[in-house]
Design a protein around this motif. Structure first.
Motif, short mmCIF file in Angstrom:
data_model
loop_
_atom_site.label_atom_id
_atom_site.label_comp_id
_atom_site.label_asym_id
_atom_site.label_seq_id
_atom_site.Cartn_x
_atom_site.Cartn_y
_atom_site.Cartn_z
N PHE A 108 -2.75 -89.05 12.81
CA PHE A 108 -2.29 -88.35 14.30
C PHE A 108 -2.60 -89.13 14.98
O PHE A 108 -1.67 -89.07 15.43
CB PHE A 108 -3.65 -86.76 14.20
N GLU A 109 -3.82 -89.31 15.71
CA GLU A 109 -3.47 -90.99 16.64
C GLU A 109 -2.57 -91.95 16.70
O GLU A 109 -0.75 -91.69 17.91
CB GLU A 109 -4.60 -91.39 16.90
N SER A 110 -2.29 -91.97 15.60
CA SER A 110 -0.85 -92.73 15.31
C SER A 110 0.60 -92.52 15.79
O SER A 110 1.92 -93.20 16.75
CB SER A 110 -0.81 -94.01 14.05
N ALA A 111 0.28 -91.21 15.13
CA ALA A 111 1.83 -90.10 15.58
C ALA A 111 1.75 -90.07 16.82
O ALA A 111 3.28 -89.04 17.15
CB ALA A 111 1.70 -88.59 14.09
N LYS A 112 0.57 -90.32 17.72
CA LYS A 112 1.05 -89.22 19.35
C LYS A 112 1.48 -88.41 19.54
O LYS A 112 2.47 -87.70 19.94
CB LYS A 112 1.85 -90.71 19.89
N LEU A 113 0.53 -87.24 18.41
CA LEU A 113 0.79 -85.91 18.36
C LEU A 113 0.20 -85.06 19.60
O LEU A 113 -0.56 -85.57 20.05
CB LEU A 113 0.57 -84.86 17.10
N ASP A 114 0.70 -83.91 20.03
CA ASP A 114 0.44 -82.99 21.65
C ASP A 114 -0.53 -82.50 20.94
O ASP A 114 -1.68 -82.48 22.20
CB ASP A 114 1.57 -82.03 21.80
N ILE A 115 -0.93 -82.44 19.94
CA ILE A 115 -2.11 -81.58 19.60
C ILE A 115 -2.98 -81.57 17.87
O ILE A 115 -1.86 -81.68 17.32
CB ILE A 115 -2.05 -80.32 19.79
N VAL A 116 -3.63 -81.52 17.85
CA VAL A 116 -4.33 -81.18 16.37
C VAL A 116 -4.94 -79.81 15.86
O VAL A 116 -5.68 -79.43 16.14
CB VAL A 116 -5.37 -82.02 16.02
N VAL A 117 -4.41 -79.46 14.15
CA VAL A 117 -5.17 -78.10 14.03
C VAL A 117 -6.53 -78.81 12.47
O VAL A 117 -5.46 -79.03 11.81
CB VAL A 117 -3.86 -77.33 13.77
N LEU A 118 -7.56 -78.72 12.89
CA LEU A 118 -8.26 -78.99 11.96
C LEU A 118 -9.38 -78.41 12.25
O LEU A 118 -9.76 -77.84 11.98
CB LEU A 118 -9.34 -79.86 13.11
N GLU A 119 -9.64 -78.50 9.86
CA GLU A 119 -9.59 -77.28 9.10
C GLU A 119 -11.24 -77.82 8.67
O GLU A 119 -11.45 -79.05 8.37
CB GLU A 119 -9.34 -76.83 8.21
N VAL A 120 -12.28 -77.30 8.84
CA VAL A 120 -13.57 -78.06 8.89
C VAL A 120 -13.90 -77.91 6.92
O VAL A 120 -13.22 -77.10 6.26
CB VAL A 120 -14.77 -77.13 8.80
N GLY A 121 -13.76 -78.83 6.45
CA GLY A 121 -14.38 -79.26 5.13
C GLY A 121 -15.60 -77.93 4.39
O GLY A 121 -15.06 -77.16 3.19
N MET A 122 -16.67 -78.20 4.96
CA MET A 122 -17.46 -77.38 4.73
C MET A 122 -18.95 -77.16 5.41
O MET A 122 -19.04 -78.74 6.34
CB MET A 122 -18.14 -78.24 3.66
N GLY A 123 -18.51 -76.23 6.11
CA GLY A 123 -20.04 -76.13 7.38
C GLY A 123 -19.50 -76.11 8.26
O GLY A 123 -18.89 -75.04 8.40
N GLY A 124 -20.03 -77.09 9.18
CA GLY A 124 -19.56 -77.38 10.04
C GLY A 124 -20.40 -78.41 10.41
O GLY A 124 -19.49 -79.52 11.37
N ARG A 125 -22.05 -78.15 11.33
CA ARG A 125 -22.58 -79.08 12.21
C ARG A 125 -22.01 -80.18 11.14
O ARG A 125 -22.03 -81.06 12.59
CB ARG A 125 -23.45 -78.22 12.24
N THR A 126 -22.47 -80.53 10.18
CA THR A 126 -22.79 -82.19 9.59
C THR A 126 -21.38 -82.38 9.15
O THR A 126 -21.32 -83.02 8.67
CB THR A 126 -24.10 -81.89 8.94
N ASP A 127 -20.60 -81.74 9.39
CA ASP A 127 -19.29 -81.66 8.25
C ASP A 127 -18.27 -82.86 8.94
O ASP A 127 -18.40 -83.01 10.39
CB ASP A 127 -17.90 -80.87 8.27
N ALA A 128 -17.83 -83.76 8.52
CA ALA A 128 -16.69 -84.93 8.89
C ALA A 128 -16.73 -84.96 10.22
O ALA A 128 -16.17 -85.83 10.94
CB ALA A 128 -16.45 -85.73 7.56
N THR A 129 -15.45 -83.59 9.97
CA THR A 129 -14.62 -83.34 10.91
C THR A 129 -14.99 -83.01 12.86
O THR A 129 -14.72 -83.09 13.79
CB THR A 129 -13.55 -82.11 10.66
#
Length: 492
Positions: A108-129
Motif C-alpha cells: 500500500f505504501e509503495s503504491a502511494k494510495l490515498d487511503i487504506v481500509v484495514l480489516e483486523v485479523g482476530m480480536g483487535g488490541r493485539t492484532d498485527a494490524t
C-alpha cells in the motif's frame, strides 16, 4: 499463532514507514462487508484505495486489494520476499499473519494510495494490524460482536468486545454498529473512554419502497426482494432499496443494497457512520478532500457497486463447469445448479444464514406446480475449540420450515483443502460432521466421501444434483460452514 504486537512492531521498524490515512475495522461478523462498502464508496468518490481482508478466499492475493483489484502476483512476491528477508536477518520470528500484514502495508505504501481500509485479523488490541501508528488512523470501527475464537479472545462477550475495541485511538472517532448484546456496548464504552476516543453509535440503513425511477429495475417493495429469486429460469435475488441518513446531508440518500440478508442493513449503517465521520469529525476533515469528493451520489453509487463474494452469494453453476479429481466431468453438462454460498462459521453467523434460508424457502417461487423444494447443504468446518461443530450446525440445520411447502433436506459433509499460508488451520473430520448432523436431525440424508476417496466440492455438487433428480422438484444447494470450503467452491 501468537497474539502480540512486539514482533510486528520490530518488523515494521525495519521496513519503509507506513504513513497512509487508514480506516481500521474490527468485529466478529460483518467487518469484511463493512470494509467492502467503505472501500467501494471511497473508490467511487475518486480516491485511490487499498483494502486488506483476511482470511483470503481463493488466493492470498485476494486479501490485498488495490483499487478494486487483487494485487499482482509479481508485486506481491517482491514485497513478501523483502519482508521475509528482514524477518530472517533481524531474527524476529514473525508469524505468518504478521508477515502478510507487513507485506500488505508495504504494498500500500509503495503504491502511494490515498487511503487504506484495514480489516483486523482476530480480536483487535493485539492484532498485527493494530501496529500502525495513531497518526495513520482516521476512524476505527467495530461491527457486530459475538463469541468466537474464545481460546484467544476470552470466554465472555465483554472480554471479546474489550479486545476488539482495543483498536480505538485517542482523539479519533470510534464507530460501533448495532449490537444484540448490551454487555458489548458497555465494554466498548469503557475502553473508548479510557483511550480518549469518541464513541459514535451507527444506525442501520432502512429498507424502503422502490421509487418510480427504480420501479422498472426491481420488485415493487422490500418484501419482494428475496422472492424475486427464481429457480426456473434462474434469476438472482434483486438488490434491496434502502435509505441512508448521514448527519452531514440534509436528506436521506436513496440507493440499492446488493448484499443479501437483513444483517447487511447493520453493516451498511456502520459504513455510513465511518463515511460520516470522515466528512464531519475535526480529526478527519482536513486530511483529504473528503467534502469535495464524497457526495450523496458517490455514496449511492458506491453502495450499489459493492461486491463481497462468499457472503449470501447466489450462483447458477453449469454442470459442465465441474471437474472431478479423476479428471472426469458431469454426465448432464447442459443442466445447472442454483448454489447459495455463505461463509457462516460460528453460531451467530449460522443463525443469520438460517434466518435467510427460512425466509428464502417461504417466499421463493419454485417455477412450476411442485410443492416440494430440495435443499442440499455442502458443509465443512474448521477445528476451532472450544467452539464445537454442534454449536455452529444446530442453528443452521434447525431453520424454520414453511408449512405449505415440503422441504427435502440433505447434506454433504466434507473437509476443506489445506489453506495457503495457514498451516495451523485444520478441518473437522467429515465423519464427525456426519455424526453431528445425524444427532441434530435424523431425517437429513447425509453423504460423506468413502474411506480414502479422492473428493472435492465438485463431487458434492454432482451428488446434490443427483439427489435433486431422484426426488424431483427444484432445489437450492447451500455451501457453508467455513470460508475455506467457500474458497474451495470458487476454485472449482
Amino acid at each position: 499463532m501468537n497474539l502480540s504486537l512486539e514482533r510486528i512492531q520490530v518488523l515494521l521498524s525495519h521496513l519503509p514507514q507506513y504513513s497512509l490515512p487508514t480506516i481500521h475495522i474490527a468485529g466478529t461478523n460483518g467487518k469484511g462487508s463493512v470494509s467492502s462498502f467503505v472501500a467501494s464508496i471511497l473508490q467511487t468518490s475518486g480516491f485511490t484505495v487499498g483494502r486488506f481482508n483476511s482470511p483470503h478466499l481463493i488466493s492470498v492475493l485476494d486479501s490485498i486489494i488495490i483499487n478494486g483489484e487483487p494485487v499482482v502476483l509479481d508485486l506481491y512476491n517482491d514485497a513478501r520476499r523483502a519482508v521475509e528477508d528482514v524477518d530472517s536477518q533481524a531474527n524476529i520470528g514473525a508469524t505468518s499473519f504478521e508477515l502478510l500484514t507487513a507485506t500488505a502495508l508495504t504494498l500500500f505504501e509503495s503504491a502511494k494510495l490515498d487511503i487504506v481500509v484495514l480489516e483486523v485479523g482476530m480480536g483487535g488490541r493485539t492484532d498485527a494490524t493494530n501496529a500502525i501508528s495513531d497518526d495513520c488512523v482516521l476512524v476505527a470501527a467495530r461491527a457486530a460482536v459475538d463469541l468466537d475464537h474464545q481460546k484467544f479472545l476470552g470466554d465472555t462477550l465483554g472480554a471479546s468486545a474489550t479486545q476488539k475495541a482495543g483498536i480505538a485511538r485517542r482523539g479519533r472517532p470510534f464507530v460501533v454498529g448495532p449490537q444484540k448484546h448490551p454487555d458489548v456496548v458497555v465494554a466498548v464504552r469503557a475502553v473508548v473512554e479510557e483511550v480518549g476516543a469518541e464513541l459514535l453509535c451507527a444506525h442501520p440503513a432502512l429498507s424502503r419502497t422502490w421509487d418510480e425511477d427504480e420501479a422498472a429495475d426491481g420488485p415493487a417493495d422490500p418484501a419482494a426482494v428475496v422472492s424475486s429469486l427464481s429457480l426456473l429460469p434462474f434469476h438472482p435475488a434483486a438488490a434491496r432499496p434502502v435509505a441512508l441518513s448521514l448527519s452531514c446531508f440534509p436528506r436521506p440518500i436513496y440507493t440499492q443494497l446488493p448484499l443479501h440478508g437483513d444483517h447487511q442493513l447493520d453493516n451498511l449503517g456502520v459504513a455510513a457512520g465511518i463515511i460520516s465521520s470522515l466528512l464531519t469529525h475535526s480529526s478527519c476533515v482536513h486530511r483529504l478532500p473528503f467534502r469535495s469528493k464524497i457526495t450523496p451520489s458517490a455514496i449511492a453509487a458506491g453502495v450499489r457497486s459493492t461486491t463481497w463474494a462468499g457472503r449470501l452469494s447466489f450462483h447458477d453453476v453449469p454442470l459442465s463447469k465441474l471437474r472431478l479429481p479423476n479428471g472426469g466431468t458431469a454426465e448432464d453438462p447442459d443442466e445447472s445448479l442454483v448454489v447459495l454460498v455463505d461463509g457462516a462459521h460460528n453460531p451467530a453467523s449460522a443463525s443469520v444464514l438460517a434466518s435467510y434460508i427460512s425466509h428464502l424457502v417461504k417466499s421463493t417461487p419454485i417455477g412450476d406446480d411442485s410443492e416440494e423444494l430440495n435443499l442440499t447443504f455442502i458443509l465443512a468446518l474448521s477445528h476451532s475449540p472450544p467452539k464445537t461443530p454442534s454449536q455452529t450446525l444446530s442453528p443452521l440445520l434447525s431453520f424454520e420450515r414453511p408449512r405449505d411447502v415440503k422441504i427435502n433436506v440433505s447434506a454433504a459433509a466434507l473437509e476443506f483443502t489445506p489453506v495457503e499460508g495457514m498451516p495451523w488451520v485444520h478441518p473437522v473430520p467429515s465423519s464427525e460432521i456426519r455424526e453431528v448432523i445425524e444427532d441434530i436431525d435424523r431425517d437429513i440424508n447425509v453423504w460423506t466421501p468413502g474411506k480414502g476417496e479422492r473428493v472435492n466440492v465438485a463431487n458434492a455438487l454432482l451428488w446434490a444434483h443427483e439427489e435433486q433428480r431422484k426426488r424431483g422438484g427444484k432445489g437450492i444447494v447451500c455451501v457453508a460452514g467455513s470460508l475455506y470450503i467457500v474458497g474451495d467452491f470458487y476454485r472449482v
